[in-house]
Scaffold this motif. Structure first.
Motif, PDB file in Angstrom:
ATOM      1  N   LYS A  45       8.077  71.204  82.729  1.00  0.00           N
ATOM      2  CA  LYS A  45       7.106  71.743  83.495  1.00  0.00           C
ATOM      3  C   LYS A  45       5.965  72.356  82.544  1.00  0.00           C
ATOM      4  O   LYS A  45       6.275  73.134  81.723  1.00  0.00           O
ATOM      5  N   THR A  46       4.805  72.238  83.025  1.00  0.00           N
ATOM      6  CA  THR A  46       3.648  72.689  82.372  1.00  0.00           C
ATOM      7  C   THR A  46       3.849  74.436  82.166  1.00  0.00           C
ATOM      8  O   THR A  46       3.542  75.005  81.177  1.00  0.00           O
ATOM      9  N   ASN A  47       4.164  75.060  83.384  1.00  0.00           N
ATOM     10  CA  ASN A  47       4.494  76.491  83.436  1.00  0.00           C
ATOM     11  C   ASN A  47       5.630  76.972  82.744  1.00  0.00           C
ATOM     12  O   ASN A  47       5.894  78.192  83.066  1.00  0.00           O
ATOM     13  N   ASP A  48       6.556  76.224  82.344  1.00  0.00           N
ATOM     14  CA  ASP A  48       7.855  76.792  81.915  1.00  0.00           C
ATOM     15  C   ASP A  48       7.728  76.960  80.590  1.00  0.00           C
ATOM     16  O   ASP A  48       8.143  76.596  79.715  1.00  0.00           O
ATOM     17  N   ARG A  49       7.022  78.221  80.505  1.00  0.00           N
ATOM     18  CA  ARG A  49       6.771  78.657  79.164  1.00  0.00           C
ATOM     19  C   ARG A  49       7.880  78.971  78.250  1.00  0.00           C
ATOM     20  O   ARG A  49       7.946  78.883  77.153  1.00  0.00           O
ATOM     21  N   ILE A  50       9.261  79.523  78.720  1.00  0.00           N
ATOM     22  CA  ILE A  50      10.537  79.855  77.989  1.00  0.00           C
ATOM     23  C   ILE A  50      10.772  78.487  77.244  1.00  0.00           C
ATOM     24  O   ILE A  50      11.159  78.321  76.243  1.00  0.00           O
ATOM     25  N   CYS A  51      10.783  77.509  78.096  1.00  0.00           N
ATOM     26  CA  CYS A  51      11.282  76.305  77.958  1.00  0.00           C
ATOM     27  C   CYS A  51      10.278  75.580  76.664  1.00  0.00           C
ATOM     28  O   CYS A  51      10.834  75.064  75.695  1.00  0.00           O
ATOM     29  N   LYS A  52       9.161  75.532  76.918  1.00  0.00           N
ATOM     30  CA  LYS A  52       8.118  75.001  75.914  1.00  0.00           C
ATOM     31  C   LYS A  52       8.076  75.818  74.561  1.00  0.00           C
ATOM     32  O   LYS A  52       7.975  75.326  73.365  1.00  0.00           O
ATOM     33  N   ASP A  53       8.524  77.022  74.877  1.00  0.00           N
ATOM     34  CA  ASP A  53       8.294  77.920  73.402  1.00  0.00           C
ATOM     35  C   ASP A  53       9.596  77.556  72.483  1.00  0.00           C
ATOM     36  O   ASP A  53       9.623  77.493  71.356  1.00  0.00           O
ATOM     37  N   ASP A  54      10.795  77.147  73.459  1.00  0.00           N
ATOM     38  CA  ASP A  54      11.978  76.885  72.939  1.00  0.00           C
ATOM     39  C   ASP A  54      11.801  75.619  72.104  1.00  0.00           C
ATOM     40  O   ASP A  54      12.414  75.315  70.896  1.00  0.00           O
ATOM     41  N   ILE A  55      11.196  74.569  72.770  1.00  0.00           N
ATOM     42  CA  ILE A  55      11.168  73.474  72.208  1.00  0.00           C
ATOM     43  C   ILE A  55      10.165  73.411  70.913  1.00  0.00           C
ATOM     44  O   ILE A  55      10.544  72.671  69.951  1.00  0.00           O
ATOM     45  N   GLU A  56       9.220  74.443  70.996  1.00  0.00           N
ATOM     46  CA  GLU A  56       8.227  74.325  69.823  1.00  0.00           C
ATOM     47  C   GLU A  56       8.967  74.984  68.527  1.00  0.00           C
ATOM     48  O   GLU A  56       8.797  74.428  67.386  1.00  0.00           O
ATOM     49  N   ASP A 108      12.349  83.307  87.525  1.00  0.00           N
ATOM     50  CA  ASP A 108      12.023  82.173  88.503  1.00  0.00           C
ATOM     51  C   ASP A 108      11.087  81.066  87.769  1.00  0.00           C
ATOM     52  O   ASP A 108      10.041  81.632  87.230  1.00  0.00           O
ATOM     53  N   GLY A 109      11.361  79.928  87.487  1.00  0.00           N
ATOM     54  CA  GLY A 109      10.610  78.893  87.215  1.00  0.00           C
ATOM     55  C   GLY A 109      10.447  78.619  85.736  1.00  0.00           C
ATOM     56  O   GLY A 109       9.899  77.873  85.176  1.00  0.00           O
ATOM     57  N   GLN A 110      11.276  79.630  85.036  1.00  0.00           N
ATOM     58  CA  GLN A 110      11.423  79.553  83.674  1.00  0.00           C
ATOM     59  C   GLN A 110      12.999  79.048  83.029  1.00  0.00           C
ATOM     60  O   GLN A 110      13.799  79.592  83.669  1.00  0.00           O
ATOM     61  N   THR A 111      13.074  78.000  82.045  1.00  0.00           N
ATOM     62  CA  THR A 111      14.439  77.445  81.954  1.00  0.00           C
ATOM     63  C   THR A 111      14.934  78.010  80.484  1.00  0.00           C
ATOM     64  O   THR A 111      14.146  77.754  79.233  1.00  0.00           O
ATOM     65  N   GLN A 112      16.186  78.399  80.401  1.00  0.00           N
ATOM     66  CA  GLN A 112      16.752  78.597  79.184  1.00  0.00           C
ATOM     67  C   GLN A 112      17.594  77.594  78.665  1.00  0.00           C
ATOM     68  O   GLN A 112      18.112  76.862  79.439  1.00  0.00           O
ATOM     69  N   GLY A 113      17.806  77.508  77.327  1.00  0.00           N
ATOM     70  CA  GLY A 113      18.669  76.603  76.798  1.00  0.00           C
ATOM     71  C   GLY A 113      18.019  75.353  76.162  1.00  0.00           C
ATOM     72  O   GLY A 113      18.804  74.376  75.643  1.00  0.00           O
ATOM     73  N   CYS A 114      16.802  75.440  76.393  1.00  0.00           N
ATOM     74  CA  CYS A 114      15.927  73.969  75.879  1.00  0.00           C
ATOM     75  C   CYS A 114      16.046  73.882  74.454  1.00  0.00           C
ATOM     76  O   CYS A 114      15.885  72.780  73.833  1.00  0.00           O
ATOM     77  N   TYR A 115      16.131  75.045  73.770  1.00  0.00           N
ATOM     78  CA  TYR A 115      16.367  74.880  72.136  1.00  0.00           C
ATOM     79  C   TYR A 115      17.437  74.261  71.705  1.00  0.00           C
ATOM     80  O   TYR A 115      17.429  73.260  71.077  1.00  0.00           O
ATOM     81  N   LYS A 116      18.671  74.609  72.362  1.00  0.00           N
ATOM     82  CA  LYS A 116      19.772  73.909  72.039  1.00  0.00           C
ATOM     83  C   LYS A 116      19.839  72.399  72.295  1.00  0.00           C
ATOM     84  O   LYS A 116      20.242  71.629  71.687  1.00  0.00           O
ATOM     85  N   ALA A 117      19.315  72.146  73.755  1.00  0.00           N
ATOM     86  CA  ALA A 117      19.163  70.943  74.129  1.00  0.00           C
ATOM     87  C   ALA A 117      18.142  69.926  73.471  1.00  0.00           C
ATOM     88  O   ALA A 117      18.808  68.868  73.133  1.00  0.00           O
ATOM     89  N   PHE A 118      17.162  70.356  72.963  1.00  0.00           N
ATOM     90  CA  PHE A 118      16.366  69.620  72.027  1.00  0.00           C
ATOM     91  C   PHE A 118      16.942  69.293  70.440  1.00  0.00           C
ATOM     92  O   PHE A 118      16.863  68.228  70.471  1.00  0.00           O
ATOM     93  N   ILE A 119      17.378  70.397  70.327  1.00  0.00           N
ATOM     94  CA  ILE A 119      18.025  70.182  68.880  1.00  0.00           C
ATOM     95  C   ILE A 119      19.326  68.925  68.954  1.00  0.00           C
ATOM     96  O   ILE A 119      19.375  68.062  67.979  1.00  0.00           O
ATOM     97  N   ASP A 120      19.991  69.189  69.961  1.00  0.00           N
ATOM     98  CA  ASP A 120      21.240  68.389  70.151  1.00  0.00           C
ATOM     99  C   ASP A 120      21.040  66.963  70.208  1.00  0.00           C
ATOM    100  O   ASP A 120      21.329  65.890  69.693  1.00  0.00           O
ATOM    101  N   LEU A 121      19.516  66.903  71.230  1.00  0.00           N
ATOM    102  CA  LEU A 121      19.253  65.189  71.348  1.00  0.00           C
ATOM    103  C   LEU A 121      18.942  64.707  69.903  1.00  0.00           C
ATOM    104  O   LEU A 121      19.002  63.578  69.815  1.00  0.00           O
ATOM    105  N   GLU A 122      18.022  65.509  69.001  1.00  0.00           N
ATOM    106  CA  GLU A 122      17.497  64.909  67.680  1.00  0.00           C
ATOM    107  C   GLU A 122      18.790  64.826  66.913  1.00  0.00           C
ATOM    108  O   GLU A 122      18.757  63.698  66.210  1.00  0.00           O
ATOM    109  N   MET A 123      19.696  65.492  66.707  1.00  0.00           N
ATOM    110  CA  MET A 123      20.998  65.351  65.948  1.00  0.00           C
ATOM    111  C   MET A 123      21.698  64.100  66.446  1.00  0.00           C
ATOM    112  O   MET A 123      22.347  63.640  65.486  1.00  0.00           O
TER     113      MET A 123
END
Length: 268
Positions: A45-56, A108-123
């Motif tokens: 989601k556009t407003n999920d800043r924690i997840c988007k920062d993790d992905i970046e 509320d509305g912010q998702t943790q764990g996106c860093y690991k999920a994104f890395i795992d998908l790429e690996m």
């Protein structure tokens, strides 16, 4: 989860009323949270800043390192016994191990764990779906090898009840990490009304004997007792070595291991 729908039919047969229960069982598949997150990081989601920062952050790290294994930690979470071996094995396989720390604060509305999920998908695109399991399996083998041949020490808190070391004459007090209060004969201040104790760590060796005793914590509410600290430490260690030096050793997957244990020793 089984959801049972019950349908009642009212049948009139020869003037009698009969109830027949017809049931249909439906399996409701509950999605795996990790799989949900893996799908989510593809389009957060556009407003999920924690997840988007993790992905970046993940994208930047993938630009720096060809292979990444993400370990995780959080307050109160149980870590893998072979974390050290994961680092050792991963390094040999030219993987960079990066820790992702989960926060205790939930927004509320912010998702943790996106860093690991994104890395795992790429690996997984490079090393296959089970690349993490393969690393962890090899790390566990390495840990068992270290237990056998390099005297690796495990913590008693990481072992199941059956695998923990047990004192030969064990009672409930010892199982809880205590020994009977030691009567020192010293003029300790307020010993009966206030706790005076040491937390002593020690290693139970593969032969069931105790070694490497260490004062981990010293507590007294009376300043006057500080002068007895060294003497009480000697008394505590000697008591453990004399009276609590015969254990059934601990093990990990049927491999006898050196295990670190703790006693709280009270004085009066």
């Amino acid at each position: 989860m089984k959801i049972v729908f019950s349908i009642f039919f009212l049948l009139l047969i020869t003037g009698c009323t009969d109830k027949n229960l017809e049931t249909e069982s439906v399996d409701e598949v509950i999605p795996n949270p990790q799989e949900v997150l893996r799908d989510y990081v593809k389009n957060p989601k556009t407003n999920d800043r924690i997840c988007k920062d993790d992905i970046e952050r993940a994208q930047k790290d993938l630009g720096k390192y060809k292979n990444i294994y993400v370990s995780t930690s959080c307050f109160g979470c149980k870590s893998l016994l072979y974390e050290d071996e994961i680092l050792e094995y991963s390094t040999k396989q030219k993987f960079k191990v990066i820790n992702y720390d989960f926060s205790c604060v939930i927004i509320d509305g912010q998702t943790q764990g996106c860093y690991k999920a994104f890395i795992d998908l790429e690996m997984e695109k490079v090393h296959g779906k089970n690349f993490r399991q393969k690393i962890e399996k090899e790390a566990e083998k390495l840990m068992i090898e270290n237990i056998k041949n390099h005297d690796k020490v495990l913590s008693i808190f990481d072992l199941s009840e059956n695998d923990k070391p047990h004192f030969i004459k064990e009672d409930n007090l010892i199982k809880q990490g205590y020994i009977p209060t030691i009567k020192t004969g010293l003029p300790l201040k307020n010993a009966k009304s206030n706790s005076i104790f040491l937390d002593v760590s020690f290693i139970i060796e593969k032969n069931g004997k105790v070694s490497t005793l260490k004062n981990e914590n010293w507590v007294t509410e009376a300043v006057e007792n500080e002068k007895y600290k060294s003497e009480l430490e000697i008394i505590a260690k000697n008591t453990i070595l004399t009276n609590y030096n015969n254990w059934k050793p601990g093990k990990y997957k049927n491999t006898i291991a050196r295990v670190k244990n703790y006693f709280r020793v009270d004085f009066e």
